[in-house]
Design an enzyme around this catalytic site. Structure first.
Site, PDB file in Angstrom:
ATOM      1  N   LYS A 151       0.830  -1.222   0.000  1.00 60.82           N
ATOM      2  CA  LYS A 151       0.000   0.000   0.000  1.00 60.82           C
ATOM      3  C   LYS A 151       0.860   1.266   0.000  1.00 60.82           C
ATOM      4  O   LYS A 151       0.658   2.163  -0.800  1.00 60.82           O
ATOM      5  CB  LYS A 151      -0.942   0.014   1.226  1.00 60.82           C
ATOM      6  N   ARG A 177     -10.248   0.342   8.456  1.00 60.58           N
ATOM      7  CA  ARG A 177      -9.790  -1.018   8.742  1.00 60.58           C
ATOM      8  C   ARG A 177     -10.866  -1.832   9.433  1.00 60.58           C
ATOM      9  O   ARG A 177     -10.628  -2.992   9.756  1.00 60.58           O
ATOM     10  CB  ARG A 177      -8.577  -0.948   9.658  1.00 60.58           C
ATOM     11  N   ARG A 206      11.070  -5.501   5.364  1.00 63.65           N
ATOM     12  CA  ARG A 206      10.835  -4.073   5.082  1.00 63.65           C
ATOM     13  C   ARG A 206      11.811  -3.193   5.857  1.00 63.65           C
ATOM     14  O   ARG A 206      12.116  -3.439   7.021  1.00 63.65           O
ATOM     15  CB  ARG A 206       9.407  -3.712   5.481  1.00 63.65           C
ATOM     16  N   ARG A 255      10.773  -1.321  11.374  1.00 62.70           N
ATOM     17  CA  ARG A 255       9.687  -1.023  12.305  1.00 62.70           C
ATOM     18  C   ARG A 255       9.613  -2.107  13.377  1.00 62.70           C
ATOM     19  O   ARG A 255       9.739  -3.278  13.070  1.00 62.70           O
ATOM     20  CB  ARG A 255       8.359  -0.964  11.545  1.00 62.70           C
ATOM     21  N   ARG A 290      -1.092  -8.929  13.547  1.00 64.17           N
ATOM     22  CA  ARG A 290      -1.607  -7.945  12.585  1.00 64.17           C
ATOM     23  C   ARG A 290      -2.405  -8.642  11.483  1.00 64.17           C
ATOM     24  O   ARG A 290      -3.437  -8.129  11.041  1.00 64.17           O
ATOM     25  CB  ARG A 290      -0.451  -7.123  12.011  1.00 64.17           C
TER      26      ARG A 290
HETATM   27  P1  ADP Z   1       2.050  -1.899   3.238  1.00 65.47           P
HETATM   28  O1  ADP Z   1       2.046  -0.377   3.227  1.00 65.47           O
HETATM   29  O2  ADP Z   1       0.870  -2.487   2.517  1.00 65.47           O
HETATM   30  O3  ADP Z   1       2.223  -2.497   4.603  1.00 65.47           O
HETATM   31  P2  ADP Z   1       4.646  -1.606   1.887  1.00 65.47           P
HETATM   32  O4  ADP Z   1       4.345  -0.734   0.717  1.00 65.47           O
HETATM   33  O5  ADP Z   1       5.377  -1.000   3.020  1.00 65.47           O
HETATM   34  O6  ADP Z   1       3.304  -2.376   2.396  1.00 65.47           O
HETATM   35  O7  ADP Z   1       5.454  -2.876   1.327  1.00 65.47           O
HETATM   36  C1  ADP Z   1       5.890  -3.917   2.203  1.00 65.47           C
HETATM   37  C2  ADP Z   1       7.283  -4.382   1.782  1.00 65.47           C
HETATM   38  O8  ADP Z   1       7.222  -5.057   0.531  1.00 65.47           O
HETATM   39  C3  ADP Z   1       8.286  -3.245   1.612  1.00 65.47           C
HETATM   40  O9  ADP Z   1       9.537  -3.709   2.060  1.00 65.47           O
HETATM   41  C4  ADP Z   1       8.286  -2.987   0.085  1.00 65.47           C
HETATM   42  O10 ADP Z   1       9.544  -2.502  -0.366  1.00 65.47           O
HETATM   43  C5  ADP Z   1       8.001  -4.375  -0.462  1.00 65.47           C
HETATM   44  N1  ADP Z   1       7.161  -4.350  -1.678  1.00 65.47           N
HETATM   45  C6  ADP Z   1       6.084  -3.571  -1.920  1.00 65.47           C
HETATM   46  N2  ADP Z   1       5.518  -3.871  -3.116  1.00 65.47           N
HETATM   47  C7  ADP Z   1       6.265  -4.897  -3.635  1.00 65.47           C
HETATM   48  C8  ADP Z   1       6.194  -5.669  -4.849  1.00 65.47           C
HETATM   49  N3  ADP Z   1       5.225  -5.445  -5.757  1.00 65.47           N
HETATM   50  N4  ADP Z   1       7.121  -6.623  -5.051  1.00 65.47           N
HETATM   51  C9  ADP Z   1       8.092  -6.861  -4.118  1.00 65.47           C
HETATM   52  N5  ADP Z   1       8.219  -6.170  -2.965  1.00 65.47           N
HETATM   53  C10 ADP Z   1       7.321  -5.203  -2.714  1.00 65.47           C
HETATM   54  P1  AMP Z   2       0.257   0.505   9.143  1.00 64.90           P
HETATM   55  O1  AMP Z   2       1.368   1.507   9.071  1.00 64.90           O
HETATM   56  O2  AMP Z   2      -0.888   0.812   8.228  1.00 64.90           O
HETATM   57  O3  AMP Z   2       0.752  -0.926   8.980  1.00 64.90           O
HETATM   58  O4  AMP Z   2      -0.360   0.607  10.618  1.00 64.90           O
HETATM   59  C1  AMP Z   2       0.437   0.338  11.759  1.00 64.90           C
HETATM   60  C2  AMP Z   2      -0.439   0.183  12.989  1.00 64.90           C
HETATM   61  O5  AMP Z   2      -1.159   1.403  13.252  1.00 64.90           O
HETATM   62  C3  AMP Z   2      -1.529  -0.891  12.917  1.00 64.90           C
HETATM   63  O6  AMP Z   2      -1.037  -2.197  13.217  1.00 64.90           O
HETATM   64  C4  AMP Z   2      -2.537  -0.379  13.960  1.00 64.90           C
HETATM   65  O7  AMP Z   2      -2.102  -0.655  15.272  1.00 64.90           O
HETATM   66  C5  AMP Z   2      -2.460   1.136  13.754  1.00 64.90           C
HETATM   67  N1  AMP Z   2      -3.454   1.623  12.755  1.00 64.90           N
HETATM   68  C6  AMP Z   2      -3.192   2.242  11.563  1.00 64.90           C
HETATM   69  N2  AMP Z   2      -4.331   2.555  10.929  1.00 64.90           N
HETATM   70  C7  AMP Z   2      -5.348   2.112  11.709  1.00 64.90           C
HETATM   71  C8  AMP Z   2      -6.770   2.106  11.604  1.00 64.90           C
HETATM   72  N3  AMP Z   2      -7.403   2.621  10.531  1.00 64.90           N
HETATM   73  N4  AMP Z   2      -7.484   1.557  12.610  1.00 64.90           N
HETATM   74  C9  AMP Z   2      -6.890   1.027  13.697  1.00 64.90           C
HETATM   75  N5  AMP Z   2      -5.558   0.978  13.859  1.00 64.90           N
HETATM   76  C10 AMP Z   2      -4.791   1.523  12.882  1.00 64.90           C
END
Ligand code: ADP
Ligand code: AMP
Length: 217
Positions: A13, A88, A127, A160, A171
């Protein structure tokens, strides 16, 4: 255009949101980023959210709805926005509809990045995030030119705390129980685009562009 990007933790995302926000000229609103900033700054909201986030649980709906209501009321959201990580839960989706309806707005598109469980785990645990600009990398799939250093701004990359294998399990459970039902919510409203998020980053971006320019599924 008012857009949501959805998917389990690690679906991509944040990675794709940066592209969409840049190309479509809309602000990227990440509730996870907003909460991490509040935790770092030690605000009252941050202190409340910290424990939930460290355990991998969702922060209560009323807190999240308040954050989003305030943010969507700002001027830069008038021409559209991209929400990442919200809603969410079904109550959050209903609150969002209410907030938008107050100003005659609605959700136009929901981009759903579909990725299987095994790949999600590998993505999340590998990540790395830039401390300065928030850019996202992956140790294997999207490594920076120099290990530990951000290509974009030279900032320090960190892992993280909630990206540990153990917390990711909670999660993903939270996602299955509380967030996955939203797919039906938006499918029924005819705005959902399912995208194969397992493809390489550039291919996923191309599929998202096509979805945002054309009709939903
Ligand atoms: P989210 O915001 O959904 O938690 P991220 O955008 O942070 O996910 O992506 C999670 C991990 O996967 C990061 O380390 C990112 O660099 C990697 N990643 C994201 N999209 C892809 C993809 N299409 N192919 C391979 N790795 C990816
Ligand atoms: P994210 O960066 O989207 O992976 O979110 C990290 C953490 O923030 C999650 O595991 C939740 O603890 C909290 N969080 C983020 N967005 C929301 C939401 N819309 N509702 C509840 N918790 C959230």
């Amino acid at each position: 255009m008012n857009v949501l990007i959805m998917g389990a933790p690690g679906a991509g995302k944040g990675t794709q949101a940066a592209m969409i926000a840049g190309e479509f000229g809309i602000p990227h609103i990440s509730t996870g980023d907003a909460l991490r900033l509040a935790v770092d700054q030690g605000t009252a909201m941050g202190q409340l959210a910290k424990g939930y986030m460290e355990r991998g649980e969702l922060v209560p709906d009323d807190v999240m709805n308040g954050i989003v209501r305030e943010r969507l009321g700002q001027d830069d959201c008038r021409g559209g926005f991209l929400l990442d990580g919200f809603p969410r839960t079904v109550p959050q989706a209903e609150a969002l509809d209410g907030i938008l309806a107050e100003s005659g707005r609605k959700i136009d598109r929901v981009v759903y990045l579909d990725v299987d469980r095994e790949l999600l785990l590998e993505r999340v645990t590998g990540r790395r995030v830039c401390r300065s600009c928030g850019a996202t990398y992956h140790v294997r799939f999207h490594p920076p030119a120099k290990p530990g250093v951000c290509d974009k701004c030279g900032g320090e990359l960190y892992q993280r705390k909630d990206d540990s294998a153990e917390t990711v399990r909670t999660r993903l459970e939270e996602y299955d129980k509380k967030t996955a039902p939203l797919l039906a919510y938006y499918r029924e409203r005819g705005v959902l685009c399912r995208i194969d998020g397992a493809k390489p980053i550039a291919e996923v971006s191309e599929d998202i562009r096509r979805c945002l320019r054309g009709p939903a599924e």
